[in-house]
Design a protein around this motif. Structure first.
Motif, PDB file in Angstrom:
ATOM      1  N   LEU A 159       0.826  -1.205   0.000  1.00 27.52           N
ATOM      2  CA  LEU A 159       0.000   0.000   0.000  1.00 27.52           C
ATOM      3  C   LEU A 159       0.859   1.254   0.000  1.00 27.52           C
ATOM      4  CD1 LEU A 159      -2.836  -1.019   2.496  1.00 27.52           C
ATOM      5  CD2 LEU A 159      -2.795  -1.202   0.000  1.00 27.52           C
ATOM      6  N   GLY A 160       1.959   1.224   0.750  1.00 31.46           N
ATOM      7  CA  GLY A 160       2.830   2.388   0.807  1.00 31.46           C
ATOM      8  C   GLY A 160       3.456   2.700  -0.540  1.00 31.46           C
ATOM      9  N   GLU A 161       3.915   1.683  -1.250  1.00 32.67           N
ATOM     10  CA  GLU A 161       4.553   1.919  -2.542  1.00 32.67           C
ATOM     11  C   GLU A 161       3.529   2.315  -3.600  1.00 32.67           C
ATOM     12  OE1 GLU A 161       7.505  -0.748  -3.897  1.00 32.67           O
ATOM     13  OE2 GLU A 161       8.190  -1.300  -1.907  1.00 32.67           O
ATOM     14  N   LEU A 162       2.338   1.754  -3.540  1.00 39.63           N
ATOM     15  CA  LEU A 162       1.293   2.186  -4.469  1.00 39.63           C
ATOM     16  C   LEU A 162       0.881   3.626  -4.188  1.00 39.63           C
ATOM     17  CD1 LEU A 162      -1.006  -0.978  -4.658  1.00 39.63           C
ATOM     18  CD2 LEU A 162       0.531  -0.111  -6.430  1.00 39.63           C
ATOM     19  N   ARG A 163       0.819   3.999  -2.921  1.00 40.93           N
ATOM     20  CA  ARG A 163       0.481   5.378  -2.561  1.00 40.93           C
ATOM     21  C   ARG A 163       1.564   6.345  -3.048  1.00 40.93           C
ATOM     22  NH1 ARG A 163       0.414   4.730   2.526  1.00 40.93           N
ATOM     23  NH2 ARG A 163      -1.707   3.925   2.614  1.00 40.93           N
ATOM     24  N   ALA A 164       2.834   5.943  -2.905  1.00 38.13           N
ATOM     25  CA  ALA A 164       3.929   6.793  -3.371  1.00 38.13           C
ATOM     26  C   ALA A 164       3.869   6.974  -4.883  1.00 38.13           C
ATOM     27  CB  ALA A 164       5.265   6.189  -2.953  1.00 38.13           C
ATOM     28  N   MET A 165       3.576   5.898  -5.610  1.00 37.81           N
ATOM     29  CA  MET A 165       3.438   6.003  -7.059  1.00 37.81           C
ATOM     30  C   MET A 165       2.272   6.905  -7.435  1.00 37.81           C
ATOM     31  SD  MET A 165       1.814   3.278  -9.615  1.00 37.81           S
ATOM     32  CE  MET A 165       1.275   3.847 -11.227  1.00 37.81           C
ATOM     33  N   GLN A 166       1.180   6.774  -6.693  1.00 41.54           N
ATOM     34  CA  GLN A 166      -0.004   7.590  -6.940  1.00 41.54           C
ATOM     35  C   GLN A 166       0.315   9.081  -6.782  1.00 41.54           C
ATOM     36  OE1 GLN A 166      -3.243   7.325  -3.999  1.00 41.54           O
ATOM     37  NE2 GLN A 166      -4.552   6.607  -5.653  1.00 41.54           N
ATOM     38  N   ARG A 167       1.033   9.434  -5.714  1.00 44.68           N
ATOM     39  CA  ARG A 167       1.407  10.833  -5.498  1.00 44.68           C
ATOM     40  C   ARG A 167       2.347  11.322  -6.594  1.00 44.68           C
ATOM     41  NH1 ARG A 167       1.889   9.390   0.176  1.00 44.68           N
ATOM     42  NH2 ARG A 167       4.142   9.122  -0.164  1.00 44.68           N
ATOM     43  N   LEU A 168       3.259  10.464  -7.020  1.00 42.43           N
ATOM     44  CA  LEU A 168       4.247  10.843  -8.028  1.00 42.43           C
ATOM     45  C   LEU A 168       3.589  11.139  -9.363  1.00 42.43           C
ATOM     46  CD1 LEU A 168       7.303  11.137  -8.566  1.00 42.43           C
ATOM     47  CD2 LEU A 168       7.331   8.712  -9.187  1.00 42.43           C
ATOM     48  N   ALA A 169       2.615  10.322  -9.737  1.00 42.97           N
ATOM     49  CA  ALA A 169       1.995  10.456 -11.055  1.00 42.97           C
ATOM     50  C   ALA A 169       0.794  11.394 -11.068  1.00 42.97           C
ATOM     51  CB  ALA A 169       1.566   9.077 -11.568  1.00 42.97           C
ATOM     52  N   ALA A 170       0.325  11.823  -9.891  1.00 42.94           N
ATOM     53  CA  ALA A 170      -0.896  12.635  -9.833  1.00 42.94           C
ATOM     54  C   ALA A 170      -0.740  13.962 -10.571  1.00 42.94           C
ATOM     55  CB  ALA A 170      -1.285  12.894  -8.374  1.00 42.94           C
ATOM     56  N   GLY A 171       0.487  14.488 -10.646  1.00 41.35           N
ATOM     57  CA  GLY A 171       0.690  15.762 -11.324  1.00 41.35           C
ATOM     58  C   GLY A 171       0.360  15.732 -12.805  1.00 41.35           C
ATOM     59  N   LEU A 172       0.402  14.562 -13.416  1.00 36.59           N
ATOM     60  CA  LEU A 172       0.069  14.451 -14.842  1.00 36.59           C
ATOM     61  C   LEU A 172      -1.432  14.475 -15.087  1.00 36.59           C
ATOM     62  CD1 LEU A 172       2.543  11.769 -16.245  1.00 36.59           C
ATOM     63  CD2 LEU A 172       2.778  14.247 -16.190  1.00 36.59           C
ATOM     64  N   PHE A 173      -2.215  14.254 -14.029  1.00 34.35           N
ATOM     65  CA  PHE A 173      -3.672  14.170 -14.178  1.00 34.35           C
ATOM     66  C   PHE A 173      -4.333  15.107 -13.166  1.00 34.35           C
ATOM     67  CE2 PHE A 173      -1.615  10.106 -15.052  1.00 34.35           C
ATOM     68  CZ  PHE A 173      -1.999   9.884 -16.362  1.00 34.35           C
ATOM     69  N   PRO A 174      -4.139  16.425 -13.316  1.00 35.05           N
ATOM     70  CA  PRO A 174      -4.618  17.369 -12.301  1.00 35.05           C
ATOM     71  C   PRO A 174      -6.135  17.413 -12.153  1.00 35.05           C
ATOM     72  CG  PRO A 174      -3.846  18.528 -14.256  1.00 35.05           C
ATOM     73  CD  PRO A 174      -3.457  17.093 -14.431  1.00 35.05           C
ATOM     74  N   THR A 175      -6.853  17.024 -13.192  1.00 33.20           N
ATOM     75  CA  THR A 175      -8.318  17.084 -13.116  1.00 33.20           C
ATOM     76  C   THR A 175      -8.931  15.780 -12.598  1.00 33.20           C
ATOM     77  OG1 THR A 175      -8.549  16.361 -15.420  1.00 33.20           O
ATOM     78  CG2 THR A 175      -8.398  18.725 -15.011  1.00 33.20           C
ATOM     79  N   GLU A 176      -8.119  14.755 -12.426  1.00 38.98           N
ATOM     80  CA  GLU A 176      -8.646  13.465 -11.965  1.00 38.98           C
ATOM     81  C   GLU A 176      -8.537  13.369 -10.445  1.00 38.98           C
ATOM     82  OE1 GLU A 176      -7.729   8.647 -12.383  1.00 38.98           O
ATOM     83  OE2 GLU A 176      -6.857  10.066 -13.801  1.00 38.98           O
ATOM     84  N   PRO A 177      -9.635  13.141  -9.750  1.00 36.88           N
ATOM     85  CA  PRO A 177      -9.553  13.006  -8.291  1.00 36.88           C
ATOM     86  C   PRO A 177      -8.749  11.772  -7.896  1.00 36.88           C
ATOM     87  CG  PRO A 177     -11.756  12.407  -9.083  1.00 36.88           C
ATOM     88  CD  PRO A 177     -11.003  12.984 -10.257  1.00 36.88           C
ATOM     89  N   THR A 178      -7.917  11.935  -6.895  1.00 37.18           N
ATOM     90  CA  THR A 178      -7.088  10.830  -6.415  1.00 37.18           C
ATOM     91  C   THR A 178      -7.863  10.000  -5.405  1.00 37.18           C
ATOM     92  OG1 THR A 178      -5.098  12.163  -6.718  1.00 37.18           O
ATOM     93  CG2 THR A 178      -4.905  10.231  -5.305  1.00 37.18           C
ATOM     94  N   LYS A 179      -7.947   8.714  -5.645  1.00 35.10           N
ATOM     95  CA  LYS A 179      -8.642   7.830  -4.719  1.00 35.10           C
ATOM     96  C   LYS A 179      -7.702   7.455  -3.579  1.00 35.10           C
ATOM     97  CE  LYS A 179     -11.651   5.861  -8.276  1.00 35.10           C
ATOM     98  NZ  LYS A 179     -12.160   4.627  -8.908  1.00 35.10           N
ATOM     99  N   PRO A 180      -8.167   7.540  -2.342  1.00 34.38           N
ATOM    100  CA  PRO A 180      -7.273   7.260  -1.210  1.00 34.38           C
ATOM    101  C   PRO A 180      -6.878   5.788  -1.150  1.00 34.38           C
ATOM    102  CG  PRO A 180      -9.530   7.531  -0.444  1.00 34.38           C
ATOM    103  CD  PRO A 180      -9.527   7.896  -1.902  1.00 34.38           C
ATOM    104  N   MET A 181      -5.605   5.548  -0.871  1.00 31.87           N
ATOM    105  CA  MET A 181      -5.106   4.181  -0.725  1.00 31.87           C
ATOM    106  C   MET A 181      -5.328   3.741   0.720  1.00 31.87           C
ATOM    107  SD  MET A 181      -3.836   1.893  -2.782  1.00 31.87           S
ATOM    108  CE  MET A 181      -3.365   2.996  -4.121  1.00 31.87           C
TER     109      MET A 181
END
Length: 339
Positions: A158-180
């Motif tokens: 979960l920690g590594e998936l969350r880190a990847m999610q935060r890293l890539a979120a900048g490419l999709f600013p209009t997409e809401p991030t689902k909590p891990m």
């Protein structure tokens, strides 16, 4: 993309006022010089594409290159000839900008962005999967103590998936991030767990309905696609836009596939089987709601549970209420760590 177009605008605006006087001084045709300027500008944009497409070994670098390509594909490439045309129009040379194929450049940047995103997803999946393999090998599933909670394997995934999610979120600013994080009510007991409990209660030989249900679950697991194109939008449809949720789901699928293979190679005692039951239930509580493609993840978790049964010396599952208590404690710890 807009920053590149702005830089082009600054350079062109500095050059174009001198174009006509220079051509007159050097006795050159202004339209020929404008075409040469257009060709050089096109070559510079292609050089940006080539530089972004260079092999990278660092995930952040791959993601940055993908971001440049996405911006250029989304409109940055089209701004370049528009900027050039506006700058050359006062000299009557705006037609030279037609030499830049904006549509073709946008397509090339989009293909490069897709390839870079696939590379990023592969790198992330490989890193998480290696961690899963190490954790599985380090834990003594055959001689472990009775479960007292969720193991660090779950926290690591979960920690590594969350880190990847935060890293890539900048490419999709209009997409809401689902909590891990665990959301919604605790998952009910699965049909596989129900049938295992019924089998133990009836002291049956393990055939019949339970075997049929196992076969059905495995059939669904075999249909899960692991192609790298599968994360490009929902279902990996041609022309679909990439999304953050689909990328996270694809990495999670590849990670769970590694987990299934590790389970198939291990041997479990009664307590080891119960520990896998706790960990799989916690992942079932978090992962499906954190991605936009939950069905493959559920199928792979079922496959891991079935494989664990087959590799266990004694399959005696924990009561569902006990598993819930362990997972609820882990949920509180995850929330505390984030806040």
């Amino acid at each position: 993309g807009e920053q590149i177009a702005a830089a082009v605008g600054v350079a062109v605006e500095a050059v174009t006022p001198l174009l006509a006087p220079m051509c007159e001084l050097l006795r050159l045709r202004a339209d020929g010089v404008a075409v040469h300027l257009t060709d050089q500008l096109h070559a510079a944009v292609v050089a940006v594409l080539d530089a972004a497409s260079q092999p990278q070994t660092e995930p952040r670098a791959v993601l940055r290159s993908a971001g440049v390509c996405l911006q250029m594909a989304a409109g940055g490439a089209a701004l370049v000839p528009d900027t050039l045309r506006r700058a050359l129009a006062p000299q009557g040379l705006g037609g030279a900008a037609l030499g830049i194929d904006a549509a073709g450049l946008s397509l090339q940047f989009r293909r490069a962005a897709d390839a870079l995103l696939r590379r990023f997803v592969e790198m992330q999946a490989q890193a998480v999967s290696v961690g899963v393999s190490h954790r599985m090998h380090a834990f003594d599933w055959l001689h472990c103590a009775p479960p007292c909670g969720v193991t660090s394997l779950v926290g690591q995934v979960l920690g590594e998936l969350r880190a990847m999610q935060r890293l890539a979120a900048g490419l999709f600013p209009t997409e809401p991030t689902k909590p891990m994080l665990p959301t919604g009510p605790f998952p009910p007991i699965t049909p596989l767990e129900q049938q295992l409990a019924q089998k133990l209660a009836a002291s049956s030989a393990g055939g019949g309905t339970a075997s049929i249900h196992k076969d059905l679950q495995r059939m669904f697991a075999r249909k899960v696609s692991f192609e790298t194109a599968g994360f490009m939008g929902t279902g990996g449809k041609a022309g679909a836009e990439p999304s953050l949720g689909a990328m996270v789901a694809h990495v999670a699928k590849l990670t769970l596939k590694t987990l299934v293979e590790e389970v198939r190679c291990a041997t479990f005692s009664r307590h080891g089987f119960q520990q896998v039951q706790v960990d799989m239930t916690m992942l079932r509580w978090v992962l499906p709601s954190a991605t936009n493609d939950p069905e493959p993840l559920v199928s792979l978790l079922d496959e891991a549970f079935i494989s664990c049964q087959e590799r266990s010396l004694e399959c005696v599952p924990l009561e569902h209420s006990v598993v819930e208590a362990f997972c609820e404690n882990e949920r509180r710890q995850l929330l505390a760590a984030i806040h």
